[in-house]
Scaffold this motif. Structure first.
Motif, PDB file in Angstrom:
ATOM      1  N   VAL A 164       0.844  -1.200   0.000  1.00 16.89           N
ATOM      2  CA  VAL A 164       0.000   0.000   0.000  1.00 16.89           C
ATOM      3  C   VAL A 164       0.874   1.242   0.000  1.00 16.89           C
ATOM      4  O   VAL A 164       0.672   2.187  -0.767  1.00 16.89           O
ATOM      5  CB  VAL A 164      -0.899   0.012   1.267  1.00 16.89           C
ATOM      6  N   PHE A 165       1.865   1.187   0.848  1.00 22.07           N
ATOM      7  CA  PHE A 165       2.775   2.308   1.014  1.00 22.07           C
ATOM      8  C   PHE A 165       3.489   2.624  -0.299  1.00 22.07           C
ATOM      9  O   PHE A 165       3.510   3.764  -0.765  1.00 22.07           O
ATOM     10  CB  PHE A 165       3.782   1.921   2.102  1.00 22.07           C
ATOM     11  N   ILE A 166       4.018   1.585  -0.904  1.00 24.68           N
ATOM     12  CA  ILE A 166       4.761   1.801  -2.144  1.00 24.68           C
ATOM     13  C   ILE A 166       3.828   2.334  -3.224  1.00 24.68           C
ATOM     14  O   ILE A 166       4.171   3.268  -3.953  1.00 24.68           O
ATOM     15  CB  ILE A 166       5.455   0.484  -2.577  1.00 24.68           C
ATOM     16  N   GLU A 167       2.634   1.793  -3.248  1.00 24.45           N
ATOM     17  CA  GLU A 167       1.670   2.254  -4.249  1.00 24.45           C
ATOM     18  C   GLU A 167       1.337   3.729  -4.031  1.00 24.45           C
ATOM     19  O   GLU A 167       1.313   4.525  -4.963  1.00 24.45           O
ATOM     20  CB  GLU A 167       0.406   1.406  -4.151  1.00 24.45           C
ATOM     21  N   LEU A 168       1.129   4.066  -2.746  1.00 22.81           N
ATOM     22  CA  LEU A 168       0.740   5.444  -2.440  1.00 22.81           C
ATOM     23  C   LEU A 168       1.831   6.445  -2.754  1.00 22.81           C
ATOM     24  O   LEU A 168       1.571   7.485  -3.352  1.00 22.81           O
ATOM     25  CB  LEU A 168       0.400   5.550  -0.962  1.00 22.81           C
ATOM     26  N   ILE A 169       3.044   6.123  -2.365  1.00 15.84           N
ATOM     27  CA  ILE A 169       4.080   7.137  -2.554  1.00 15.84           C
ATOM     28  C   ILE A 169       4.516   7.253  -4.000  1.00 15.84           C
ATOM     29  O   ILE A 169       5.023   8.281  -4.409  1.00 15.84           O
ATOM     30  CB  ILE A 169       5.312   6.922  -1.635  1.00 15.84           C
ATOM     31  N   ASN A 170       4.280   6.213  -4.745  1.00 16.02           N
ATOM     32  CA  ASN A 170       4.695   6.284  -6.144  1.00 16.02           C
ATOM     33  C   ASN A 170       3.620   6.816  -7.066  1.00 16.02           C
ATOM     34  O   ASN A 170       3.869   7.074  -8.229  1.00 16.02           O
ATOM     35  CB  ASN A 170       5.144   4.907  -6.623  1.00 16.02           C
ATOM     36  N   ARG A 171       2.422   6.954  -6.498  1.00 16.69           N
ATOM     37  CA  ARG A 171       1.336   7.446  -7.329  1.00 16.69           C
ATOM     38  C   ARG A 171       1.604   8.895  -7.712  1.00 16.69           C
ATOM     39  O   ARG A 171       1.938   9.706  -6.855  1.00 16.69           O
ATOM     40  CB  ARG A 171       0.039   7.380  -6.528  1.00 16.69           C
ATOM     41  N   PRO A 172       1.516   9.236  -8.993  1.00 16.67           N
ATOM     42  CA  PRO A 172       1.744  10.638  -9.352  1.00 16.67           C
ATOM     43  C   PRO A 172       0.685  11.524  -8.719  1.00 16.67           C
ATOM     44  O   PRO A 172      -0.480  11.146  -8.637  1.00 16.67           O
ATOM     45  CB  PRO A 172       1.635  10.637 -10.872  1.00 16.67           C
ATOM     46  N   VAL A 173       1.098  12.663  -8.247  1.00 19.96           N
ATOM     47  CA  VAL A 173       0.150  13.548  -7.577  1.00 19.96           C
ATOM     48  C   VAL A 173       0.017  14.854  -8.341  1.00 19.96           C
ATOM     49  O   VAL A 173       0.999  15.512  -8.621  1.00 19.96           O
ATOM     50  CB  VAL A 173       0.631  13.901  -6.155  1.00 19.96           C
ATOM     51  N   GLN A 174      -1.218  15.186  -8.665  1.00 21.12           N
ATOM     52  CA  GLN A 174      -1.443  16.510  -9.232  1.00 21.12           C
ATOM     53  C   GLN A 174      -2.172  17.397  -8.230  1.00 21.12           C
ATOM     54  O   GLN A 174      -2.176  18.595  -8.324  1.00 21.12           O
ATOM     55  CB  GLN A 174      -2.290  16.423 -10.515  1.00 21.12           C
ATOM     56  N   LYS A 175      -2.781  16.755  -7.255  1.00 26.47           N
ATOM     57  CA  LYS A 175      -3.607  17.511  -6.312  1.00 26.47           C
ATOM     58  C   LYS A 175      -2.758  18.457  -5.473  1.00 26.47           C
ATOM     59  O   LYS A 175      -1.616  18.172  -5.144  1.00 26.47           O
ATOM     60  CB  LYS A 175      -4.350  16.556  -5.391  1.00 26.47           C
ATOM     61  N   HIS A 176      -3.328  19.593  -5.174  1.00 24.24           N
ATOM     62  CA  HIS A 176      -2.573  20.543  -4.376  1.00 24.24           C
ATOM     63  C   HIS A 176      -3.297  20.925  -3.108  1.00 24.24           C
ATOM     64  O   HIS A 176      -2.824  21.743  -2.344  1.00 24.24           O
ATOM     65  CB  HIS A 176      -2.239  21.773  -5.204  1.00 24.24           C
ATOM     66  N   SER A 177      -4.456  20.365  -2.893  1.00 20.40           N
ATOM     67  CA  SER A 177      -5.104  20.665  -1.626  1.00 20.40           C
ATOM     68  C   SER A 177      -5.659  19.378  -1.065  1.00 20.40           C
ATOM     69  O   SER A 177      -5.827  18.385  -1.766  1.00 20.40           O
ATOM     70  CB  SER A 177      -6.240  21.660  -1.821  1.00 20.40           C
ATOM     71  N   LEU A 178      -5.933  19.414   0.203  1.00 20.37           N
ATOM     72  CA  LEU A 178      -6.452  18.223   0.854  1.00 20.37           C
ATOM     73  C   LEU A 178      -7.794  17.848   0.248  1.00 20.37           C
ATOM     74  O   LEU A 178      -8.125  16.683   0.076  1.00 20.37           O
ATOM     75  CB  LEU A 178      -6.597  18.479   2.348  1.00 20.37           C
TER      76      LEU A 178
END
Lengths: 243, 344
Positions: free
Chosen positions: B305-319
């Motif tokens: 889960v951790f690896i998936e989460l941290i490697n997921r590309p993020v475009q979001k800038h707010s919670l």
């Protein structure tokens, strides 16, 4: 503030540091006195303690930075700054605690010199009022240098750099009045008067001549306050600058 | 309760922490998880008032740490990444100094408090030693003891188990678990097993962005790509394979291994209720005279889960964007969305 003061004193007195620096200072002081005493053989020599003090202040350039160099730079180096900054103690109290600790060690240093006038008074006359004035001047001068050293120490992580830069600044301070009297500066009387206003040595000379002038006290006290405020600002600024 | 609102930190032009918000409830252990350089320590430094924030607000029990730092810091015990120790001090001397900083009254009370924390972290036997002569594990524990002095309500521990031997790690974890009774703990780590063992909730951050805030169970179930079923059979390979493959709910055959003497292992990814699928496969295999030697389902663990989460590309800038995304993604995981929305 008291825990910091106590901790600083422990770090000076539980280690050989305070004793070594005091011994070194007394050695230099004694050297100065013994050469003066030896000079008495010649006819033109006059021996006065105030003159000895006047000559000794140059040693402060080397000794005071040794005293103050670790004040803040070591806290940063060992990561203990975090402890102080996250404790319920304000930065001002941290600065003051360390300042008073340094001043205490400085007083310990100069306390040893009292023995010489004491011995002299046993066999001859010492002009006590003048001597007390000289000690007051001595105290102010050293305290001002401590503040310079603390300010520099708050700016760097390396205690060696803090010591060297501190020495440079103190050196400039000491010779500011000589410099402002040079022919070159004399061409610009306005600049000369500005430089002279910052020169601390003539003000020390008044103390050692046995004069307590309000303007000199105000000069030293305000220099101490300004330098301590800068130290405070420098610490705060560093925290902010990191981001 | 500690509330963190829109916390942002710039180092020059680099953004180390990007607009993060979360809360730490009373009597809760919150895991703070992320790879090295994710912004964990920076965030902790801001929560404890060591570093000023570029933007945002941290309130400790309703007191803004920027507005009234001295009062707010009284409730915090902080163990930074590098324990803040004076090498030339003795352990007891050091703790006494720290107790003074935390304004624990001089005398018996201070002595008792120092004895208490030394007892708790079993460092009483080194109390007369110079800190510079201690081993790394002891140094770490002396730093921890310092954070516990004065029994502050909130404990912020930056990788408290680094440098400890396995026994000590277990001891420290037990201490942290015990602390939960009267304290709230934020606990950062990049060791996943540790976090899943001790923490009630985790905040996962990477590159200054919050990737997830949730309980470990929810994270595991919401982000898993489904369960994996492992079957070991004795019999005809092709029959077994076709039965398994054709059972409803089997998403994908991941692996087949020949273990010799007619024994084959299959692992398949499931999509649906694991118990029903397993039952169906077992029944069908037995009907076709294929012997089942072993059958078990595997949960994807926190690590994946951790690896998936941290490697997921993020475009979001707010919670909010993050929450929206999580809401959409895990629509069937009602707890997940509820939980994270509460925090907002």
């Amino acid at each position: 503030m008291f825990p910091i003061y106590k901790k600083e004193l422990q770090s000076f007195f539980y280690t050989p540091f305070a004793y070594t620096i005091t011994a070194l200072f007394l050695l230099l002081f004694t050297y100065m006195i013994s050469t003066k005493v030896a000079d008495l053989e010649s006819n033109i020599a006059i021996f006065s303690y105030t003159e000895v003090f006047y000559n000794v202040i140059i040693y402060f350039i080397f000794l005071i930075p040794l005293l103050t160099m670790r004040t803040f730079s070591d806290e940063r180096k060992f990561g203990t700054e975090v402890l102080l900054m996250t404790s319920p103690v304000s930065v001002l109290k941290i600065v003051l605690g360390k300042f008073f600790a340094n001043v205490t060690v400085f007083l310990f240093m100069i306390a040893g010199t009292v023995i010489f006038p004491y011995i002299t008074s046993q066999y001859g006359n010492v002009v006590e009022s003048q001597l007390i004035c000289a000690y007051i001047g001595f105290f102010f001068w050293g305290t001002m240098f401590i503040c310079v050293g603390m300010l520099i120490s708050s700016m760097t992580e390396s205690s060696i750099i803090a010591a060297v830069i501190g020495e440079l600044i103190m050196f400039a301070f000491l010779f500011l009045d000589d410099f402002s009297r040079t022919g070159f500066i004399s061409q610009y009387p306005k600049l000369q008067s500005v430089l002279m206003a910052f020169a601390a040595q003539p003000r020390f000379a008044y103390f050692s001549a046995g004069l307590i002038r309000l303007s000199d006290i105000v000069f030293f006290v305000s220099a101490i306050i300004v330098l301590l405020s800068w130290t405070y600002i420098s610490i705060e600024k560093r925290r902010w600058k990191r981001g | 309760m500690i509330t963190i609102e829109n916390l942002t930190k710039y180092y020059g032009k680099n953004r180390a922490v990007n607009d993060i918000s979360f809360t730490i409830n009373d009597n809760e252990i919150l895991g703070f998880l992320g790879p090295n350089g994710a912004g964990k320590s920076t965030t902790m430094n801001m929560i404890t008032g060591y570093l000023p924030m570029s933007a945002g607000k941290v309130t400790i029990n309703g007191i803004d740490i920027s507005a009234d730092p001295v009062k707010a810091k009284k409730d915090i015990g902080y163990l930074p990444e590098i324990p803040p120790l004076y090498p030339e001090m003795k352990v007891k001397e050091y703790l006494s100094f720290c107790a003074g900083l935390k304004r624990i009254p001089f005398g018996e009370k201070r002595r008792d408090e120092i004895d208490r924390v030394m007892e708790l972290l079993s460092i009483t036997d080194v109390k007369g030693k110079l800190i510079r002569n201690l081993s790394k594990g002891y140094k770490q524990r002396v730093g921890f003891a310092q954070a516990l002095l004065g029994d502050p309500k909130f404990l912020i521990l930056d990788e408290p188990t680094v440098g400890l031997d396995p026994n000590q790690v277990i001891e420290v974890r037990n201490i942290i678990r015990d602390l939960k009774k009267n304290h709230s703990v934020i606990f950062s780590s990049h060791i996943l097993s540790e976090v899943s063992e001790v923490c009630d909730r985790v905040v996962i951050i990477n590159k200054g962005d919050i990737r997830a805030i949730d309980t470990i169970e929810n994270l595991e179930s919401s982000l898993s790509t489904g369960l994996v079923l492992n079957i070991k059979v004795k019999g005809e390979k092709s029959t077994a394979a076709s039965i398994i493959e054709l059972t409803k709910g089997v998403k994908e055959m991941l692996d087949i291994t020949d273990e010799g003497s007619g024994i084959f292992s299959f692992s398949v990814q499931l999509d649906g209720d694991a118990d029903t699928i397993r039952g169906e496969i077992m029944a069908e295999l037995l009907r076709n005279n294929v012997n089942i030697l072993e059958i078990y389902t595997e949960r994807p663990n926190l690590e994946s889960v951790f690896i998936e989460l941290i490697n997921r590309p993020v475009q979001k800038h707010s919670l909010q964007e993050l929450l929206d995304e999580m809401g959409g993604e895990a629509a069937d995981e009602d707890d997940t969305t509820d939980d994270t929305k509460e925090e907002n």
